[in-house]
Enzyme design. Structure first.
Site, short mmCIF file in Angstrom:
data_model
loop_
_atom_site.label_atom_id
_atom_site.label_comp_id
_atom_site.label_asym_id
_atom_site.label_seq_id
_atom_site.Cartn_x
_atom_site.Cartn_y
_atom_site.Cartn_z
N CYS A 1 0.83 -1.22 0.00
CA CYS A 1 0.00 0.00 0.00
C CYS A 1 0.86 1.26 0.00
O CYS A 1 0.62 2.18 -0.77
CB CYS A 1 -0.93 0.00 1.21
N HIS A 2 1.85 1.33 0.88
CA HIS A 2 2.65 2.55 1.00
C HIS A 2 4.15 2.27 1.11
O HIS A 2 4.93 3.16 1.41
CB HIS A 2 2.17 3.38 2.20
N GLY A 3 4.56 1.02 0.90
CA GLY A 3 5.98 0.71 0.79
C GLY A 3 6.74 0.50 2.08
O GLY A 3 7.94 0.77 2.12
#
Length: 189
Positions: free
Chosen positions: A153-155
């Site tokens: 999703c956001h690394g």
């Protein structure tokens, strides 16, 4: 006039008996009120407690005998994904070597595993950034830069011990309370 043993002051005896009767009435009234309050409070508190279905999902048992070294098994615990991983000797060595590394949420491998069996790591499979499910538990999934878990999703990148190493997640993957019931069975919760 001198008092004799036959002279007894009857008003003193009557007042002592009256005090005794009054005390008994107070004790009986207070006891009755306490029983009545208990009769109201106990059912009220009982009905506010968790139902049998909720209590049944508050813990889960996992048979770890079939989990091979390097393998992660997914399950559900309290409606959230649960990752149970058996670490390899190389992963344990690497995680211990990174215990002193600069991390956003520093924890050692010993802090995250049970001292009786440090090869078994139990974590909730929920990224601590925004609650996505990280990859890396299944065969062939991206494991991130540190060989553990990767949140697409956001690394966020987690190492093999579930510790946050890179990305926006502020905390490590949560390790729920768990205990070994035998050498092959753990109870989570």
């Amino acid at each position: 006039m001198a008092s004799t043993g036959a002279d007894i002051n009857t008003t003193d005896i009557a007042s002592e008996e009256g005090v005794r009767r009054r005390d008994w009435i107070h004790i009986a009234a207070i006891s009755t009120a306490a029983v009545g309050a208990g009769g109201v409070i106990i059912p009220l508190a009982t009905q506010m407690g968790p139902t049998a279905e909720v209590r049944a999902t508050s813990t889960t048992k996992e048979n770890i005998a079939a989990i091979e070294a390097g393998q992660t098994v997914k399950d559900v615990f309290r409606g959230q994904p649960l990752f149970v991983r058996r670490l390899t000797d190389a992963e344990i060595t690497a995680a211990k070597a990174d215990d002193g590394a600069n991390m956003p949420d520093p924890q050692t491998l010993a802090d995250r595993t049970n001292p009786t069996n440090e090869a078994v790591l139990v974590t909730l499979g929920v990224c601590t950034h925004l609650g996505c499910v990280p990859l890396g538990a299944a065969e062939g999934e991206a494991k991130g830069d540190f060989g553990g878990y990767f949140c697409p999703c956001h690394g966020s990148h987690y190492d093999v011990a579930g510790r946050i190493r890179k990305g926006p997640a502020p905390k490590n993957l949560v390790v729920p309370d768990f205990a070994f019931k035998s050498e092959t069975v753990i109870r989570v919760g």
